[in-house]
Write a protein that holds these residues in place. Structure first.
Motif, PDB file in Angstrom:
ATOM      1  N   MET A   1       6.069 -11.398 -15.815  1.00 31.13           N
ATOM      2  CA  MET A   1       5.673 -10.204 -15.055  1.00 31.13           C
ATOM      3  C   MET A   1       4.973 -10.616 -13.753  1.00 31.13           C
ATOM      4  O   MET A   1       3.997 -11.361 -13.805  1.00 31.13           O
ATOM      5  CB  MET A   1       4.673  -9.385 -15.884  1.00 31.13           C
ATOM      6  CG  MET A   1       5.313  -8.322 -16.736  1.00 31.13           C
ATOM      7  SD  MET A   1       5.463  -6.741 -15.895  1.00 31.13           S
ATOM      8  CE  MET A   1       3.771  -6.187 -15.828  1.00 31.13           C
ATOM      9  N   THR A   2       5.468 -10.128 -12.639  1.00 28.60           N
ATOM     10  CA  THR A   2       4.747 -10.416 -11.390  1.00 28.60           C
ATOM     11  C   THR A   2       3.700  -9.330 -11.143  1.00 28.60           C
ATOM     12  O   THR A   2       3.902  -8.171 -11.480  1.00 28.60           O
ATOM     13  CB  THR A   2       5.694 -10.477 -10.179  1.00 28.60           C
ATOM     14  OG1 THR A   2       6.546  -9.366 -10.270  1.00 28.60           O
ATOM     15  CG2 THR A   2       6.474 -11.760 -10.098  1.00 28.60           C
ATOM     16  N   ASP A   3       2.581  -9.737 -10.542  1.00 26.54           N
ATOM     17  CA  ASP A   3       1.517  -8.784 -10.225  1.00 26.54           C
ATOM     18  C   ASP A   3       1.938  -7.884  -9.072  1.00 26.54           C
ATOM     19  O   ASP A   3       2.805  -8.241  -8.287  1.00 26.54           O
ATOM     20  CB  ASP A   3       0.280  -9.546  -9.716  1.00 26.54           C
ATOM     21  CG  ASP A   3      -0.451 -10.236 -10.837  1.00 26.54           C
ATOM     22  OD1 ASP A   3      -0.074 -10.043 -12.004  1.00 26.54           O
ATOM     23  OD2 ASP A   3      -1.413 -10.970 -10.514  1.00 26.54           O
ATOM     24  N   LYS A   4       1.198  -6.805  -8.961  1.00 26.97           N
ATOM     25  CA  LYS A   4       1.419  -5.935  -7.801  1.00 26.97           C
ATOM     26  C   LYS A   4       0.434  -6.360  -6.702  1.00 26.97           C
ATOM     27  O   LYS A   4      -0.744  -6.622  -6.975  1.00 26.97           O
ATOM     28  CB  LYS A   4       1.149  -4.492  -8.200  1.00 26.97           C
ATOM     29  CG  LYS A   4       1.258  -3.523  -7.033  1.00 26.97           C
ATOM     30  CD  LYS A   4       0.982  -2.105  -7.523  1.00 26.97           C
ATOM     31  CE  LYS A   4       0.618  -1.210  -6.361  1.00 26.97           C
ATOM     32  NZ  LYS A   4       1.691  -0.423  -5.854  1.00 26.97           N
ATOM     33  N   LEU A   5       0.927  -6.422  -5.483  1.00 30.93           N
ATOM     34  CA  LEU A   5       0.048  -6.665  -4.340  1.00 30.93           C
ATOM     35  C   LEU A   5      -0.245  -5.308  -3.700  1.00 30.93           C
ATOM     36  O   LEU A   5       0.677  -4.611  -3.253  1.00 30.93           O
ATOM     37  CB  LEU A   5       0.717  -7.602  -3.332  1.00 30.93           C
ATOM     38  CG  LEU A   5      -0.098  -7.882  -2.068  1.00 30.93           C
ATOM     39  CD1 LEU A   5      -1.404  -8.624  -2.402  1.00 30.93           C
ATOM     40  CD2 LEU A   5       0.712  -8.709  -1.072  1.00 30.93           C
ATOM     41  N   ILE A   6      -1.516  -4.943  -3.694  1.00 27.12           N
ATOM     42  CA  ILE A   6      -1.900  -3.632  -3.149  1.00 27.12           C
ATOM     43  C   ILE A   6      -1.927  -3.709  -1.626  1.00 27.12           C
ATOM     44  O   ILE A   6      -2.555  -4.601  -1.048  1.00 27.12           O
ATOM     45  CB  ILE A   6      -3.291  -3.229  -3.701  1.00 27.12           C
ATOM     46  CG1 ILE A   6      -3.200  -3.064  -5.221  1.00 27.12           C
ATOM     47  CG2 ILE A   6      -3.809  -1.952  -3.037  1.00 27.12           C
ATOM     48  CD1 ILE A   6      -4.553  -2.952  -5.906  1.00 27.12           C
ATOM     49  N   ILE A   7      -1.249  -2.773  -0.992  1.00 30.10           N
ATOM     50  CA  ILE A   7      -1.267  -2.716   0.478  1.00 30.10           C
ATOM     51  C   ILE A   7      -2.223  -1.609   0.906  1.00 30.10           C
ATOM     52  O   ILE A   7      -2.033  -0.433   0.595  1.00 30.10           O
ATOM     53  CB  ILE A   7       0.155  -2.503   1.053  1.00 30.10           C
ATOM     54  CG1 ILE A   7       1.051  -3.692   0.695  1.00 30.10           C
ATOM     55  CG2 ILE A   7       0.106  -2.299   2.562  1.00 30.10           C
ATOM     56  CD1 ILE A   7       0.633  -5.037   1.287  1.00 30.10           C
ATOM     57  N   PHE A   8      -3.266  -2.060   1.587  1.00 31.19           N
ATOM     58  CA  PHE A   8      -4.343  -1.180   2.060  1.00 31.19           C
ATOM     59  C   PHE A   8      -4.166  -1.105   3.573  1.00 31.19           C
ATOM     60  O   PHE A   8      -4.330  -2.110   4.268  1.00 31.19           O
ATOM     61  CB  PHE A   8      -5.676  -1.835   1.665  1.00 31.19           C
ATOM     62  CG  PHE A   8      -6.945  -1.181   2.145  1.00 31.19           C
ATOM     63  CD1 PHE A   8      -7.292  -1.172   3.489  1.00 31.19           C
ATOM     64  CD2 PHE A   8      -7.843  -0.624   1.239  1.00 31.19           C
ATOM     65  CE1 PHE A   8      -8.486  -0.611   3.919  1.00 31.19           C
ATOM     66  CE2 PHE A   8      -9.040  -0.062   1.652  1.00 31.19           C
ATOM     67  CZ  PHE A   8      -9.362  -0.061   3.002  1.00 31.19           C
TER      68      PHE A   8
END
Ligand code: KIV
Ligand code: ZN
Length: 513
Positions: A1-8
């Protein structure tokens, strides 16, 4: 499972801190809607305590946006946090972002506080923010130049106090990719409760390394990146959203995380932000520059024709290039116009606004056969901007002839009164600006003048940006027309009108001091 990268995305807050990039509430809403369509996770909409205008803009974005979390910035002060919470009340999902400086130089010279006082104030601020929302971000301003032991101490305390996002800003763009990546790695290793928060980065571009530093941080465990469309932002700007997202997406082999943005909306957002703020995009800018996917040399063209991947690492259409076909023409009706605007995410506020935009569209279609998405974006920005302008362009005639001094004959409506004047200049644009100044007497300095074509072809609209400085207040103006002298006059007047709008005169962070 790859993590989610949060785009702020902080285009509406840090981006707005670029000189002259102040936006009105309606402009912020337009950009926020485009960001929501792009799928950004968090939209930092402003700094509510800075001014009534900023407060109302954050409130309006919070009330409009449904899919993204809306965030408001607050110093680690009760009044800032209360004001941010008030502005965010109507949001579906909200976040308070509170910050205090942690570098020795900032604590000693700016805050004039001891490290112990800074920790206490940070803890107090996070706790207060948590009374309003369970989504609280804490930023250690100037973390890039802060002592790592002190960072560990204050971050551990902020997480204990309830912060669930910890942001590590390179406020002055001082760090280098390897060091910054190591900093993130060490902080996550050393802070005992680091697993209770998402680590975020916020890099400035003073050494041209904002994107490289952010990506290095992601390789070392950061799971949120703060960035802006076109890299807009304070001084040399912030990390460019489009470069971060496409970097992570294109080099999946190098990252164990991914974003879930709808990348085909990138170009649309880029154009909208450039159009509204008056910051042109340089042609060689990665991803969104006009030349980003253009192959000039014969060898490259030949290679691409034989097998696209020989010289292209991304597909232009994946970021929105090529999607903009001829959309409307002279015979298109009001309904087609409205439907097309809706498709672009542009909703006008009233029938009257729609009628005015449609009239402009018809004028444009008389001069230009094919109207593209970019033309429509510029046209709507122009229509909305001129709505409340106190100085309006009524008529303009310019004369430019080899061997003769160019001159301009202009009529303006200044606060309801029509005035006409003629002026000479070194060229038609100079003569036009001098004529405007003769009538308005703003005493501004012209800091920047640039013309770009909005679409291809010699019948394209020219998109003119000007930047004016009036006793230290800097504003950008934007104007579009198939006649570049008229576009220049519109841009100059757009900037002058901003100088007459008190809410746009303030730099958001200095306004709060
Ligand atoms: O650059 C910076 O440090 C900031 C903070 C407020 C996050 O913009
Ligand atoms: Zn910043």
């Amino acid at each position: 499972m790859t993590d989610k990268l949060i785009i702020f995305d902080t285009t509406l807050r840090d981006g707005e801190q670029s000189p002259g990039a102040s936006m009105t509430k309606d402009e912020k809403i337009r950009i926020a809607k485009a960001l929501e369509k792009l799928g950004v996770d968090v939209i930092e909409a402003g700094f509510p305590v800075a001014s009534q205008g900023d407060f109302e803009a954050v409130q309006a974005v919070a009330n409009t946006i449904k899919e993204s979390t809306v965030c408001g910035l607050a110093r680690a002060l009760d009044k800032d946090i209360d004001r941010a919470a008030e502005a965010l009340k109507g949001a579906n999902s909200s976040r308070i972002h509170t910050f205090i400086a942690t570098s020795a130089i900032h604590m000693e010279h700016k805050l004039r506080m001891s490290p112990q006082q800074v920790v206490e104030q940070a803890v107090k601020a996070v706790k207060r923010a948590r009374q309003y929302t369970d989504n609280v971000e804490f930023s250690a301003e100037d973390a890039g130049r802060s002592d790592i032991d002190f960072l560990c101490r204050i971050i551990e305390a902020a997480i204990d106090a309830g912060a669930n996002t910890i942001n590590i800003p390179d406020t002055v763009g001082y760090t280098l990719p390897n060091h910054f990546g190591q900093l993130i790695y060490k902080l996550r290793e050393r802070i005992p409760n680091s697993d209770k928060a998402i680590f975020s980065v916020h890099c400035h571009n003073d050494l041209g390394l904002a994107v490289a530093n952010s990506l290095s941080a992601v390789m070392n465990g950061a799971r949120q990146v703060e960035c802006t469309i076109n890299g807009l932002g304070e001084r040399a700007g912030n990390a460019a959203l489009e470069e971060i997202v496409m970097g992570v997406g294109t080099r999946k082999d190098a990252f164990d995380c991914e974003t879930d943005l709808n990348t085909t909306e990138i170009l649309n957002c880029s154009r909208l932000v450039s159009n509204i703020t008056g910051f042109p995009v340089q042609p060689n800018k990665a991803i969104v520059g006009a030349n980003a996917f253009a192959h000039e040399s014969g060898i490259h063209q030949d290679g691409v024709l034989k097998h696209r991947e020989t010289y292209e690492i991304m597909r232009a259409e994946d970021v929105g290039w090529g999607a903009n076909k001829m959309v409307l023409g002279k015979h298109s009706g009001r309904n087609a116009f409205r439907t097309h605007l809706e498709g672009l995410g542009i909703e006008l506020n009233s029938e009257e606004e729609l009628n005015r935009a449609f009239r402009r569209f018809k004028d444009l279609a008389d001069k230009k056969h094919e109207i593209y998405d970019e033309d429509l974006q510029a046209l709507v920005t122009d229509t909305l901007a001129t709505e409340s302008e106190q100085i309006k362009l009524v008529a303009l005639k310019v004369c430019s002839e080899i061997g003769e001094k160019p001159h301009a004959h202009i009529t303006l409506n200044v606060k309801g009164v029509e005035k006409t004047v003629a002026s000479e200049g070194s060229g038609p644009v100079d003569a036009t600006f001098k004529a405007i100044e003769t009538l308005v007497k703003s005493d501004c300095n012209l800091l920047l003048y640039s013309v770009n074509n909005i679409t291809d072809g010699s019948d394209a609209q020219g998109d003119v940006s000007v930047r004016l400085d009036q006793n230290g207040y800097v504003v950008n103006g934007q104007g579009a027309d198939t006649d570049i002298v008229i576009a220049s006059a519109k841009a100059y007047l757009n900037a002058l009108n901003k100088l007459l709008t008190p809410a746009l005169r303030k730099h958001p962070q200095t306004a709060a001091i």
